[in-house]
Design a protein around this motif. Structure first.
Motif, PDB file in Angstrom:
ATOM      1  N   THR A   1      -1.664  -3.592  -7.723  1.00 30.97           N
ATOM      2  CA  THR A   1      -2.384  -4.782  -7.243  1.00 30.97           C
ATOM      3  C   THR A   1      -2.830  -4.604  -5.788  1.00 30.97           C
ATOM      4  O   THR A   1      -4.022  -4.730  -5.461  1.00 30.97           O
ATOM      5  CB  THR A   1      -1.449  -6.020  -7.351  1.00 30.97           C
ATOM      6  OG1 THR A   1      -0.963  -6.094  -8.692  1.00 30.97           O
ATOM      7  CG2 THR A   1      -2.167  -7.292  -6.996  1.00 30.97           C
TER       8      THR A   1
ATOM      9  N   VAL B   1      -1.532   8.773  -4.002  1.00 27.01           N
ATOM     10  CA  VAL B   1      -0.257   9.098  -4.653  1.00 27.01           C
ATOM     11  C   VAL B   1       0.162   7.927  -5.557  1.00 27.01           C
ATOM     12  O   VAL B   1       0.221   6.782  -5.098  1.00 27.01           O
ATOM     13  CB  VAL B   1       0.851   9.369  -3.610  1.00 27.01           C
ATOM     14  CG1 VAL B   1       2.171   9.694  -4.313  1.00 27.01           C
ATOM     15  CG2 VAL B   1       0.448  10.493  -2.674  1.00 27.01           C
TER      16      VAL B   1
ATOM     17  N   ARG C   1      -7.231   6.142 -15.330  1.00 32.28           N
ATOM     18  CA  ARG C   1      -7.859   5.584 -14.127  1.00 32.28           C
ATOM     19  C   ARG C   1      -9.260   6.149 -13.971  1.00 32.28           C
ATOM     20  O   ARG C   1      -9.767   6.291 -12.854  1.00 32.28           O
ATOM     21  CB  ARG C   1      -7.016   5.929 -12.884  1.00 32.28           C
ATOM     22  CG  ARG C   1      -5.591   5.404 -12.944  1.00 32.28           C
ATOM     23  CD  ARG C   1      -4.820   5.817 -11.713  1.00 32.28           C
ATOM     24  NE  ARG C   1      -3.494   6.247 -12.048  1.00 32.28           N
ATOM     25  CZ  ARG C   1      -2.385   5.567 -11.783  1.00 32.28           C
ATOM     26  NH1 ARG C   1      -2.434   4.439 -11.156  1.00 32.28           N
ATOM     27  NH2 ARG C   1      -1.208   6.031 -12.136  1.00 32.28           N
TER      28      ARG C   1
ATOM     29  N   LEU D   1       2.033   1.528  -0.349  1.00 37.27           N
ATOM     30  CA  LEU D   1       1.923   0.309  -1.164  1.00 37.27           C
ATOM     31  C   LEU D   1       2.507   0.546  -2.555  1.00 37.27           C
ATOM     32  O   LEU D   1       1.866   0.252  -3.571  1.00 37.27           O
ATOM     33  CB  LEU D   1       0.448  -0.118  -1.260  1.00 37.27           C
ATOM     34  CG  LEU D   1      -0.232  -0.360   0.092  1.00 37.27           C
ATOM     35  CD1 LEU D   1      -1.724  -0.536  -0.047  1.00 37.27           C
ATOM     36  CD2 LEU D   1       0.381  -1.571   0.794  1.00 37.27           C
TER      37      LEU D   1
ATOM     38  N   SER E   1       5.839   0.342  -5.447  1.00 36.41           N
ATOM     39  CA  SER E   1       6.803  -0.684  -5.855  1.00 36.41           C
ATOM     40  C   SER E   1       8.226  -0.115  -5.950  1.00 36.41           C
ATOM     41  O   SER E   1       9.089  -0.738  -6.552  1.00 36.41           O
ATOM     42  CB  SER E   1       6.383  -1.263  -7.208  1.00 36.41           C
ATOM     43  OG  SER E   1       6.103  -0.191  -8.103  1.00 36.41           O
TER      44      SER E   1
ATOM     45  N   GLN F   1      11.896   5.109  -2.576  1.00 45.70           N
ATOM     46  CA  GLN F   1      10.874   6.103  -2.235  1.00 45.70           C
ATOM     47  C   GLN F   1      10.058   5.616  -1.016  1.00 45.70           C
ATOM     48  O   GLN F   1       9.728   6.400  -0.135  1.00 45.70           O
ATOM     49  CB  GLN F   1       9.968   6.352  -3.456  1.00 45.70           C
ATOM     50  CG  GLN F   1       8.810   7.303  -3.212  1.00 45.70           C
ATOM     51  CD  GLN F   1       9.257   8.740  -2.949  1.00 45.70           C
ATOM     52  OE1 GLN F   1      10.413   9.031  -2.666  1.00 45.70           O
ATOM     53  NE2 GLN F   1       8.304   9.655  -3.002  1.00 45.70           N
TER      54      GLN F   1
ATOM     55  N   LYS G   1       8.671  -5.273   1.924  1.00 54.59           N
ATOM     56  CA  LYS G   1       9.645  -6.017   2.747  1.00 54.59           C
ATOM     57  C   LYS G   1      11.065  -5.504   2.587  1.00 54.59           C
ATOM     58  O   LYS G   1      11.816  -5.431   3.532  1.00 54.59           O
ATOM     59  CB  LYS G   1       9.557  -7.519   2.448  1.00 54.59           C
ATOM     60  CG  LYS G   1       9.711  -7.891   1.002  1.00 54.59           C
ATOM     61  CD  LYS G   1       8.614  -8.829   0.546  1.00 54.59           C
ATOM     62  CE  LYS G   1       7.689  -8.060  -0.361  1.00 54.59           C
ATOM     63  NZ  LYS G   1       6.688  -8.878  -1.031  1.00 54.59           N
TER      64      LYS G   1
ATOM     65  N   GLY H   1       1.443  -7.394   5.647  1.00 55.76           N
ATOM     66  CA  GLY H   1       1.298  -7.630   4.200  1.00 55.76           C
ATOM     67  C   GLY H   1       2.625  -7.907   3.508  1.00 55.76           C
ATOM     68  O   GLY H   1       2.656  -8.403   2.388  1.00 55.76           O
TER      69      GLY H   1
ATOM     70  N   GLY I   1      -0.406 -16.365  -0.911  1.00 55.40           N
ATOM     71  CA  GLY I   1       0.795 -15.560  -0.698  1.00 55.40           C
ATOM     72  C   GLY I   1       0.843 -14.305  -1.537  1.00 55.40           C
ATOM     73  O   GLY I   1       1.763 -13.497  -1.400  1.00 55.40           O
ATOM     74  N   ALA I   2      -0.110 -14.144  -2.438  1.00 56.52           N
ATOM     75  CA  ALA I   2      -0.066 -12.977  -3.322  1.00 56.52           C
ATOM     76  C   ALA I   2      -1.476 -12.686  -3.831  1.00 56.52           C
ATOM     77  O   ALA I   2      -2.411 -13.469  -3.629  1.00 56.52           O
ATOM     78  CB  ALA I   2       0.859 -13.261  -4.507  1.00 56.52           C
TER      79      ALA I   2
END
Ligand code: NAP
Length: 403
Positions: free
Chosen positions: A14, A36, A44, A69, A71, A75, A95, A120, A290-291
């Protein structure tokens, strides 16, 4: 195009796609050689860019900024660390990775000359880290309070306004890209806490770890609670608060009853809202998405664009001993099964044979957290004014309130 200012981009979900959209809009996509990702098997094809699972090229000298960025917090931590050790500029939205390692990252910034920006990661499109780090440098903040998590706010809004079930609302939040596949961090209050602790580091210089602080999420909020709030013209919001009372710092994330007079009452769905109270500026209110792909993509792109000449100053870290973190503050709470908490509460007042109000310290709530979770007991914070309003309504209705 200079060969020196390449971007090492990690993650194309996202937020990664949102960030990349801004690069394209500004003709900067060629600064990214390859992106990466984790799963090389994903289709894709529509994206005209090279993907890799290999992080080797990331820290080459031609790359001066790493935009992380992904998830995967562990890592993410390794990547941020290595980037800072190489003196790179780093932009991240992670965060959790940051809050657990902030002290180490700040040291590395000083030692190796790089910098880490993470707007962010905290309350989406509201530039709150810059606001507290820069703008509020010269005033004393007494409290920051707000709705910091879009997913739980979306769920609570749907429960109240549409009358749908918790699981339906959660599914919708996932479909809209607000909630992660594993939503525990959002609905369990962890995500709000991570953001709150990052702000607390900037404002009070306190580097508090998440397991030392109170966070109760919305998992136990029941249809009863929603009906109760609706009946009294209130809303339930997951509120995060960091407060300074005579140099004692109090921290909490708690479901909270909010009255129509509060600006936070009108903050619905995936929107975040923040109130800042300070000595000379009084109160200020910030509200924003917020998202989502483009809102967070924009925030990350904005960090990237200022990263040449900007770094966080963490002024309060110099004075960190001015403030003491305390868990002895009291919360007024409502529960529809208050009788199960009787032995832990003080000044208990019943509203029916099972429901009512009482006071608990932060320390006690942390101690009870597991018990509340296992027995699906909801506790909802409120202020005295709202309690009086509810008690008065009960007296009007029944002619008495339970003693
Ligand atoms: N979504 C939001 O609105 C939002 C808001 C604020 C902050 N954030 C933060 O932004 C970050 C990214 O969130 P997102 O919503 O964009 O996540 P996402 O949609 O789930 O995408 C995650 C991306 O990370 C890649 N990835 C996962 N583990 C990896 C690993 N070990 N190595 C390399 N790549 C890896 C995935 O690769 P594949 O594509 O191969 O699966 C995917 O491209 C997170 O830290 C999140 O907390 C998100």
């Amino acid at each position: 195009m200079s060969n020196k200012n390449k971007i090492g981009l990690l993650g194309f979900g996202t937020v990664g796609q949102g960030f990349y959209t801004y690069l394209q809009q500004h003709g900067e996509e060629r600064k990214v050689k390859e992106i990466v990702i984790k799963n090389s098997g994903k289709n894709r094809n529509k994206h005209n860019v090279k993907f890799t699972t290999d992080t080797c090229h990331l820290f080459q000298s031609e790359t001066d900024t790493i935009v992380e960025l992904i998830s995967d917090e562990e890592q993410a931590y390794r990547i941020i660390k290595e980037a800072l050790q190489n003196g790179k500029k780093v932009v991240s939205a992670n965060k959790k990775a940051i809050v657990y390692h902030l002290e180490e990252f700040i040291k590395m910034e000083k030692e190796f000359g790089g910098r880490l920006l993470y707007e962010g990661a905290v309350c989406g499109s509201i530039p709150i880290v810059r606001i507290v780090n820069d703008f509020y440098r010269f005033d004393n903040i007494s409290e920051i309070k707000g709705i910091f998590n879009g997913t739980s706010n979306y769920i609570l809004t749907q429960l109240l306004t549409k009358g749908i079930s918790y699981s339906e609302a959660l599914q919708q939040a996932k479909e809209k890209g607000f909630a992660e596949e594993n939503p525990v961090s959002d609905v369990g209050g962890y995500d709000s806490l991570y953001k709150l602790l990052l702000l607390s580091a900037h404002v009070y210089g306190k580097l508090i770890l998440p397991n030392e602080a109170l966070h109760i999420g919305i998992e136990n909020i029941s249809q009863n609670d929603i009906s109760f709030a609706r009946k009294h013209g209130l809303k339930i919001k997951l509120l995060a608060s960091v407060k300074n009372v005579r140099n004692e710092i109090f921290i909490s994330v708690l479901p909270t009853l909010v009255h129509q007079e509060s600006e936070l009452y009108g903050v619905d769905n995936e929107i975040n809202g923040i109130k800042i109270y300070s000595e000379n500026l009084g109160s200020q209110f910030y509200k924003g998405k917020g998202a989502g792909k483009l809102p967070i993509g924009h925030t990350v792109y904005s960090d990237y664009k200022i990263s040449d000449g900007y770094r966080y100053t963490y002024n309060a870290l110099e004075n960190r001993n001015d403030f003491k973190y305390s868990k002895q503050n009291r919360h007024l709470i409502y529960s529809d099964r208050i009788y199960l908490l009787e032995k832990h509460l003080s000044d208990i007042e019943y509203l029916s044979d099972k429901s009512g109000f009482g006071y608990l310290t932060t320390e006690k709530l942390i101690y009870l957290k597991e018990y509340l979770y296992k027995n699906q007991i909801s506790v909802i914070a409120l202020n005295e004014k709202i309690k009086v309003k509810i008690l008065n309504a009960a007296v009007k209705h029944y002619g008495f309130a339970f003693a």
